[in-house]
Design a protein around this motif. Sequence first.
Motif, PDB file in Angstrom:
ATOM      1  N   THR A  57       0.840  -1.190   0.000  1.00 40.01           N
ATOM      2  CA  THR A  57       0.000   0.000   0.000  1.00 40.01           C
ATOM      3  C   THR A  57       0.878   1.245   0.000  1.00 40.01           C
ATOM      4  O   THR A  57       1.790   1.371   0.811  1.00 40.01           O
ATOM      5  N   LEU A  58       0.604   2.153  -0.911  1.00 41.34           N
ATOM      6  CA  LEU A  58       1.315   3.420  -1.032  1.00 41.34           C
ATOM      7  C   LEU A  58       0.457   4.507  -0.407  1.00 41.34           C
ATOM      8  O   LEU A  58      -0.714   4.651  -0.758  1.00 41.34           O
ATOM      9  N   VAL A  59       1.017   5.249   0.519  1.00 38.51           N
ATOM     10  CA  VAL A  59       0.285   6.311   1.203  1.00 38.51           C
ATOM     11  C   VAL A  59       0.730   7.650   0.642  1.00 38.51           C
ATOM     12  O   VAL A  59       1.907   8.003   0.680  1.00 38.51           O
ATOM     13  N   LEU A  60      -0.231   8.406   0.120  1.00 35.38           N
ATOM     14  CA  LEU A  60       0.016   9.727  -0.450  1.00 35.38           C
ATOM     15  C   LEU A  60      -0.398  10.794   0.566  1.00 35.38           C
ATOM     16  O   LEU A  60      -1.391  10.632   1.272  1.00 35.38           O
ATOM     17  N   GLY A  61       0.375  11.855   0.656  1.00 35.03           N
ATOM     18  CA  GLY A  61      -0.014  12.957   1.527  1.00 35.03           C
ATOM     19  C   GLY A  61       0.608  12.930   2.905  1.00 35.03           C
ATOM     20  O   GLY A  61       0.154  13.636   3.806  1.00 35.03           O
ATOM     21  N   ALA A  62       1.655  12.113   3.092  1.00 33.31           N
ATOM     22  CA  ALA A  62       2.394  12.114   4.361  1.00 33.31           C
ATOM     23  C   ALA A  62       3.372  13.280   4.302  1.00 33.31           C
ATOM     24  O   ALA A  62       4.431  13.190   3.683  1.00 33.31           O
ATOM     25  N   THR A  63       3.022  14.383   4.946  1.00 31.85           N
ATOM     26  CA  THR A  63       3.734  15.637   4.710  1.00 31.85           C
ATOM     27  C   THR A  63       5.061  15.764   5.439  1.00 31.85           C
ATOM     28  O   THR A  63       5.944  16.503   4.997  1.00 31.85           O
ATOM     29  N   THR A  64       5.233  15.070   6.558  1.00 31.21           N
ATOM     30  CA  THR A  64       6.471  15.225   7.330  1.00 31.21           C
ATOM     31  C   THR A  64       7.249  13.922   7.374  1.00 31.21           C
ATOM     32  O   THR A  64       6.691  12.832   7.187  1.00 31.21           O
ATOM     33  N   ALA A  65       8.540  14.055   7.651  1.00 32.02           N
ATOM     34  CA  ALA A  65       9.387  12.872   7.772  1.00 32.02           C
ATOM     35  C   ALA A  65       8.906  11.988   8.916  1.00 32.02           C
ATOM     36  O   ALA A  65       8.979  10.755   8.835  1.00 32.02           O
ATOM     37  N   HIS A  66       8.410  12.604   9.996  1.00 34.38           N
ATOM     38  CA  HIS A  66       7.914  11.840  11.139  1.00 34.38           C
ATOM     39  C   HIS A  66       6.708  10.995  10.740  1.00 34.38           C
ATOM     40  O   HIS A  66       6.616   9.813  11.117  1.00 34.38           O
ATOM     41  N   GLU A  67       5.782  11.592   9.963  1.00 37.89           N
ATOM     42  CA  GLU A  67       4.610  10.840   9.518  1.00 37.89           C
ATOM     43  C   GLU A  67       5.021   9.666   8.636  1.00 37.89           C
ATOM     44  O   GLU A  67       4.506   8.551   8.775  1.00 37.89           O
ATOM     45  N   ARG A  68       5.955   9.919   7.726  1.00 34.88           N
ATOM     46  CA  ARG A  68       6.389   8.847   6.833  1.00 34.88           C
ATOM     47  C   ARG A  68       7.098   7.743   7.604  1.00 34.88           C
ATOM     48  O   ARG A  68       6.891   6.544   7.323  1.00 34.88           O
ATOM     49  N   ALA A  69       7.894   8.114   8.595  1.00 32.66           N
ATOM     50  CA  ALA A  69       8.580   7.111   9.409  1.00 32.66           C
ATOM     51  C   ALA A  69       7.572   6.242  10.156  1.00 32.66           C
ATOM     52  O   ALA A  69       7.737   5.018  10.243  1.00 32.66           O
ATOM     53  N   ARG A  70       6.523   6.853  10.693  1.00 31.31           N
ATOM     54  CA  ARG A  70       5.501   6.082  11.413  1.00 31.31           C
ATOM     55  C   ARG A  70       4.772   5.122  10.477  1.00 31.31           C
ATOM     56  O   ARG A  70       4.453   3.995  10.862  1.00 31.31           O
ATOM     57  N   LEU A  71       4.522   5.558   9.252  1.00 30.42           N
ATOM     58  CA  LEU A  71       3.859   4.688   8.284  1.00 30.42           C
ATOM     59  C   LEU A  71       4.746   3.498   7.914  1.00 30.42           C
ATOM     60  O   LEU A  71       4.274   2.361   7.801  1.00 30.42           O
ATOM     61  N   PHE A  72       6.036   3.756   7.746  1.00 31.32           N
ATOM     62  CA  PHE A  72       6.957   2.658   7.450  1.00 31.32           C
ATOM     63  C   PHE A  72       7.006   1.682   8.622  1.00 31.32           C
ATOM     64  O   PHE A  72       7.041   0.460   8.434  1.00 31.32           O
ATOM     65  N   GLN A  73       7.033   2.218   9.851  1.00 31.04           N
ATOM     66  CA  GLN A  73       7.058   1.363  11.040  1.00 31.04           C
ATOM     67  C   GLN A  73       5.792   0.524  11.148  1.00 31.04           C
ATOM     68  O   GLN A  73       5.811  -0.583  11.689  1.00 31.04           O
ATOM     69  N   ALA A  74       4.689   1.068  10.631  1.00 26.90           N
ATOM     70  CA  ALA A  74       3.419   0.332  10.656  1.00 26.90           C
ATOM     71  C   ALA A  74       3.337  -0.705   9.545  1.00 26.90           C
ATOM     72  O   ALA A  74       2.365  -1.454   9.463  1.00 26.90           O
ATOM     73  N   GLY A  75       4.359  -0.748   8.674  1.00 22.89           N
ATOM     74  CA  GLY A  75       4.410  -1.796   7.666  1.00 22.89           C
ATOM     75  C   GLY A  75       3.965  -1.402   6.276  1.00 22.89           C
ATOM     76  O   GLY A  75       3.842  -2.265   5.402  1.00 22.89           O
ATOM     77  N   PHE A  76       3.710  -0.087   6.031  1.00 20.79           N
ATOM     78  CA  PHE A  76       3.300   0.327   4.697  1.00 20.79           C
ATOM     79  C   PHE A  76       4.500   0.329   3.753  1.00 20.79           C
ATOM     80  O   PHE A  76       5.625   0.631   4.142  1.00 20.79           O
ATOM     81  N   GLY A  77       4.231   0.004   2.480  1.00 18.42           N
ATOM     82  CA  GLY A  77       5.323  -0.163   1.527  1.00 18.42           C
ATOM     83  C   GLY A  77       5.948   1.123   1.061  1.00 18.42           C
ATOM     84  O   GLY A  77       7.138   1.158   0.756  1.00 18.42           O
ATOM     85  N   GLU A  78       5.166   2.203   0.989  1.00 19.78           N
ATOM     86  CA  GLU A  78       5.686   3.473   0.496  1.00 19.78           C
ATOM     87  C   GLU A  78       4.855   4.604   1.070  1.00 19.78           C
ATOM     88  O   GLU A  78       3.653   4.443   1.330  1.00 19.78           O
ATOM     89  N   ALA A  79       5.481   5.749   1.290  1.00 24.12           N
ATOM     90  CA  ALA A  79       4.790   6.945   1.774  1.00 24.12           C
ATOM     91  C   ALA A  79       5.435   8.155   1.125  1.00 24.12           C
ATOM     92  O   ALA A  79       6.662   8.280   1.139  1.00 24.12           O
ATOM     93  N   VAL A  80       4.618   9.025   0.540  1.00 26.93           N
ATOM     94  CA  VAL A  80       5.139  10.190  -0.173  1.00 26.93           C
ATOM     95  C   VAL A  80       4.299  11.418   0.167  1.00 26.93           C
ATOM     96  O   VAL A  80       3.172  11.310   0.640  1.00 26.93           O
ATOM     97  N   THR A  81       4.861  12.601  -0.086  1.00 23.60           N
ATOM     98  CA  THR A  81       4.124  13.840   0.123  1.00 23.60           C
ATOM     99  C   THR A  81       3.168  14.080  -1.039  1.00 23.60           C
ATOM    100  O   THR A  81       3.281  13.446  -2.098  1.00 23.60           O
ATOM    101  N   ASP A  82       2.244  15.027  -0.846  1.00 26.64           N
ATOM    102  CA  ASP A  82       1.309  15.327  -1.929  1.00 26.64           C
ATOM    103  C   ASP A  82       1.862  16.386  -2.879  1.00 26.64           C
ATOM    104  O   ASP A  82       1.148  16.888  -3.752  1.00 26.64           O
ATOM    105  N   THR A  83       3.147  16.714  -2.705  1.00 27.63           N
ATOM    106  CA  THR A  83       3.801  17.637  -3.636  1.00 27.63           C
ATOM    107  C   THR A  83       4.646  16.897  -4.663  1.00 27.63           C
ATOM    108  O   THR A  83       5.278  17.510  -5.516  1.00 27.63           O
TER     109      THR A  83
END
Length: 228
Positions: A57-83
């Motif tokens: 699952t790719l998560v779009l709209g993770a605006t901060t590095a902290h948010e993306r790190a938490r998503l990776f820790q939760a097991g998501f495959g990819e996390a990117v900003t909406d920019t």
Amino acid sequence: MGSGRIPHLFDLRHCGWALDETGAASSECIGVAHAGRLDSADWQQVLTFPDEVRRFTLVLGATTAHERARLFQAGFGEAVTDTIELGEFEARASRLAELTRWLPRHRQLGPLELDLLAREAFGNGKALNLNPREFALIWRLADSPGEPVSKQELIHDVWRMGFVPETNSIAVHMSRLRRKLGFVGMSGIITTAAAGGYCLVPPTERRSASGTAFSSRGTSATSVHITA
């Protein structure tokens, strides 16, 4: 995301992808979720997805590095900003889809078959009717058949905890798993290691030279974009 919730600039259909709005897990799909458009109830639903679904699952709209790190820790495959630009977004989605070609979807160890997508095990052709944690246990043991897996490793990999709690949860789940294996004529396939861990000992009569036979189902030539 349903078709009406996909931002135009991130609609992978412009890049030749197809949209499956059923939201069902498939070996030919990846999931896309927009972090900025999910309410708390939506996220609770996403977090109930099994690990193999989050992994793709790719998560779009993770605006901060902290948010993306938490998503990776939760097991998501990819996390990117909406920019992010569509070209890079599509490249990251394609990389995630490519990983589905390498994940083993089935494992066959003699008469024991493990089906990752169905989260089920079959012994001598009969379903064991495992609950999610029982399946996670036997799948983890099948990572290294014939080798002991410690309680600490099981707690970390199956329970997602960093310490062994003062409960007998592992023993209870393992007892139920062994009992179900016994119902299909596979008693004794899980042994207790001397140090207190557990070991999956596959039947020798059908083992390959390496001790494990794996088969995987890859994606089709055209990746498919699904809801999350």
